[in-house]
Design an enzyme around this catalytic site. Structure first.
Site, PDB file in Angstrom:
ATOM      1  N   ALA A 120       0.763  -1.177  -0.088  1.00  0.00           N
ATOM      2  CA  ALA A 120       0.205   0.000  -0.023  1.00  0.00           C
ATOM      3  C   ALA A 120       1.011   1.180   0.145  1.00  0.00           C
ATOM      4  CB  ALA A 120      -1.105   0.090   1.112  1.00  0.00           C
ATOM      5  N   ASP A 121       0.358   2.278  -0.431  1.00  0.00           N
ATOM      6  CA  ASP A 121       1.030   3.654  -0.327  1.00  0.00           C
ATOM      7  C   ASP A 121       0.034   4.838  -0.606  1.00  0.00           C
ATOM      8  OD1 ASP A 121       3.523   4.862  -0.672  1.00  0.00           O
ATOM      9  OD2 ASP A 121       2.819   5.880  -2.571  1.00  0.00           O
ATOM     10  N   THR A 122       0.349   5.788   0.127  1.00  0.00           N
ATOM     11  CA  THR A 122      -0.619   6.926   0.381  1.00  0.00           C
ATOM     12  C   THR A 122      -0.135   8.118  -0.079  1.00  0.00           C
ATOM     13  OG1 THR A 122      -2.018   5.616   1.985  1.00  0.00           O
ATOM     14  CG2 THR A 122      -2.482   8.137   1.968  1.00  0.00           C
TER      15      THR A 122
END
Length: 219
Positions: free
Chosen positions: A89-91
């Site tokens: 995941a990456d934000t």
């Protein structure tokens, strides 16, 4: 902590080595709510992609998540008896001017970022990549990807509240230099979309991805 213990989630944990390719405590806390057994093995990816090479922030954040998941998959896939499920995941946060904002490099950077968000709407994007390995090492893994976006509107921030917030140190490891689930709750006026996406992990979207893989017969 109360958690959901869905039958197919229990089967997943029994038959797969589940790995969260992130050291984020927020993602870990949210993943714990599913009652799933997993390991934390953060990716070594430097996150140094050239943002200008991507048409949209959604494309950029999804590529980051994908690279993170694949890096951990390649590192551990041949070291386990069970097939693996990797969660990457990456934000990022995108301000009203369209600039991609990641974690600040300094207090001054955090201050500048918060000034750019004051009185405006920013958009939080989280990319999620799931890699499902096979017990047959020669088979290619199944890859499931998705991006979630949420709009966040800030009230007007004067220098005193920005300085006080930066002085807490909270902005320093947060995309966009703020944490809505904590002290930033005092100046976020409105959100449109998944609250947990702003925290750093879109729980509902993640569950739908797992459910789709389950219905395809993977676990």
């Amino acid at each position: 902590m109360d958690c959901l213990r869905l039958p197919f989630i229990k089967s997943l944990a029994s038959n797969y080595r589940v790995v969260l390719a992130s050291g984020s405590p927020r993602r870990k806390e949210l993943l714990d709510r599913l009652g799933i057994s997993y390991e934390v093995i953060p990716s070594d990816f430097a996150e140094d992609l050239d943002k200008s090479q991507f048409a949209t922030a959604a494309d950029y954040v999804l590529e980051n998540a994908t690279i993170k998941a694949h890096e951990v998959y390649r590192r551990i896939n041949d070291q386990t008896q069970k097939p693996v499920l990797i969660i990457g995941a990456d934000t990022v946060v995108v301000n009203a001017a369209g600039a991609i904002l990641e974690k600040p490099g300094s207090a001054q950077d955090a201050t500048s970022t918060l000034r750019s968000l004051s009185g405006k709407t920013n958009t939080v994007y989280t990319g999620v990549c799931l890699i499902v390995g096979s017990s047959n090492q020669s088979e290619s893994p199944v890859v499931e990807k998705a991006v979630e976006s949420t709009e966040v509107r800030f009230g007007d921030l004067d220098d005193s509240i920005i300085d006080a917030y930066v002085a807490t140190g909270e902005p320093m490891d947060k995309a966009g230099s703020y944490a809505y689930q904590s002290l930033a709750c005092f100046f976020v006026e409105e959100i449109r979309g998944d609250y947990y996406n702003v925290v750093g992990f879109p729980c509902a979207r993640f569950y739908q991805m797992l459910l789709a893989l389950h219905r395809q017969g993977h676990f």
